[in-house]
Design a protein around this motif. Sequence first.
Motif, mmCIF file in Angstrom:
data_model
loop_
_atom_site.group_PDB
_atom_site.id
_atom_site.type_symbol
_atom_site.label_atom_id
_atom_site.label_comp_id
_atom_site.label_asym_id
_atom_site.label_seq_id
_atom_site.Cartn_x
_atom_site.Cartn_y
_atom_site.Cartn_z
ATOM 1 N N ARG A 36 48.739 45.265 35.570
ATOM 2 C CA ARG A 36 48.151 46.409 34.895
ATOM 3 C C ARG A 36 48.562 46.339 33.423
ATOM 4 O O ARG A 36 49.725 46.046 33.105
ATOM 5 N N SER A 37 47.632 46.621 32.538
ATOM 6 C CA SER A 37 47.920 46.507 31.104
ATOM 7 C C SER A 37 49.073 47.411 30.689
ATOM 8 O O SER A 37 49.807 47.104 29.744
ATOM 9 N N GLU A 54 48.413 39.332 40.636
ATOM 10 C CA GLU A 54 47.050 39.582 41.119
ATOM 11 C C GLU A 54 46.295 40.307 40.010
ATOM 12 O O GLU A 54 46.760 41.329 39.505
ATOM 13 N N ILE A 55 45.155 39.757 39.618
ATOM 14 C CA ILE A 55 44.349 40.442 38.605
ATOM 15 C C ILE A 55 43.119 41.059 39.247
ATOM 16 O O ILE A 55 42.540 40.505 40.174
ATOM 17 N N LEU A 56 42.771 42.233 38.773
ATOM 18 C CA LEU A 56 41.559 42.926 39.213
ATOM 19 C C LEU A 56 40.426 42.428 38.321
ATOM 20 O O LEU A 56 40.337 42.799 37.150
ATOM 21 N N VAL A 57 39.569 41.564 38.860
ATOM 22 C CA VAL A 57 38.587 40.872 38.020
ATOM 23 C C VAL A 57 37.671 41.840 37.279
ATOM 24 O O VAL A 57 37.229 41.560 36.158
ATOM 25 N N ASP A 58 37.399 43.000 37.887
ATOM 26 C CA ASP A 58 36.475 43.956 37.280
ATOM 27 C C ASP A 58 36.982 44.471 35.932
ATOM 28 O O ASP A 58 36.188 44.931 35.111
ATOM 29 N N GLN A 59 38.283 44.394 35.701
ATOM 30 C CA GLN A 59 38.847 44.855 34.436
ATOM 31 C C GLN A 59 38.765 43.799 33.329
ATOM 32 O O GLN A 59 39.143 44.071 32.191
ATOM 33 N N TRP A 60 38.299 42.602 33.659
ATOM 34 C CA TRP A 60 38.266 41.500 32.697
ATOM 35 C C TRP A 60 36.838 41.034 32.437
ATOM 36 O O TRP A 60 36.618 39.917 31.950
ATOM 37 N N ARG A 61 35.865 41.879 32.705
ATOM 38 C CA ARG A 61 34.476 41.431 32.709
ATOM 39 C C ARG A 61 33.910 41.151 31.321
ATOM 40 O O ARG A 61 32.979 40.377 31.179
ATOM 41 N N ASN A 65 37.960 39.812 26.711
ATOM 42 C CA ASN A 65 39.169 39.868 27.518
ATOM 43 C C ASN A 65 39.609 38.493 28.021
ATOM 44 O O ASN A 65 40.726 38.341 28.517
ATOM 45 N N LEU A 66 38.746 37.495 27.909
ATOM 46 C CA LEU A 66 39.019 36.217 28.559
ATOM 47 C C LEU A 66 40.194 35.477 27.934
ATOM 48 O O LEU A 66 40.938 34.783 28.633
ATOM 49 N N ASP A 67 40.363 35.593 26.622
ATOM 50 C CA ASP A 67 41.507 34.925 25.995
ATOM 51 C C ASP A 67 42.822 35.482 26.532
ATOM 52 O O ASP A 67 43.779 34.728 26.772
ATOM 53 N N ALA A 68 42.876 36.800 26.717
ATOM 54 C CA ALA A 68 44.085 37.423 27.274
ATOM 55 C C ALA A 68 44.319 36.965 28.711
ATOM 56 O O ALA A 68 45.460 36.733 29.130
ATOM 57 N N LEU A 69 43.223 36.813 29.464
ATOM 58 C CA LEU A 69 43.347 36.338 30.839
ATOM 59 C C LEU A 69 43.848 34.892 30.861
ATOM 60 O O LEU A 69 44.703 34.532 31.676
#
Length: 294
Positions: A36-37, A54-61, A65-69
Amino acid sequence: MVPEEIDPHIREGYLGVMHPFSASDIPSYGAGIGYRSELAKALEGHESDLDVLEILVDQWRHAENLDALRELTSKYEVVTHGVSMSVAGAGAIDSEYLAFVRDAISLCGASYHSEHLAMTYIPGMDSGHLCPPILSESSLAACKRNVIQAQEELGVPLALENVTYSVSPSPDHLSGASFIAELTTATDSLILLDVTNLFVNSRNYGFSASDYLERIPMERVVHIHLAGSSLDSTGKHVDSHSELIVKEIWELAAHAASLCNPKNVIIEHDANFPDVSEILAEVSEARSMYFPGS
């Protein structure tokens, strides 16, 4: 067995490419947390205390956000989880959404994807809630179709999570276990056992959590969720993810640990975040319970 009503193209791909999945092929990382952020700053310097995120993919859509992921995946082993697939919906799953999830899985290097066995969408409307599946033959057939579609398009197995419910889908509260058992066996999918959700439902509706576990294929459990619950104003238990895990949930978790060998165990906190030391203590407890000697 692949349901006859499956689209022929999906049937061919499922039988010719994706079947069967084997839990033994999935790497075991250990114990960690749902990212969680709000916890990002507190987790700095604690990378070695977490085996997995575990990442919740819906929060990275969104693309930004992809660079942070990517940065997260450079520091941690990462598994993916979702809330928006609507596996238990009557209609087919949105292929555009599945394409996004597949990209997230690829970026994270995940070997499976976990999702709630729930309906979140009906044509023209997002329910805004994880509604449990209707426990009927037609609903089971639709779930089979959707799981096979998802596994075909994602290229990895689904691990399906048991959800809580405020209105019981059946007077027989153990029928939900039979439903998930038939669904996962028929589609060769996996199980995310949310111990807290099982605890909440069993307390609210007065059934035996142990009997529930006896009805599901525990050899398919690759992923565990553990979280704190709370009581609402009526005295009902709620899977609020807002408290530390209580003794009774740890006891149920220990019983589940005696019945399965999960690959990953995730501690969830979504509100009222405790000090990071308390979260890491829960991770350590889960690690010793499910991965003794690690």
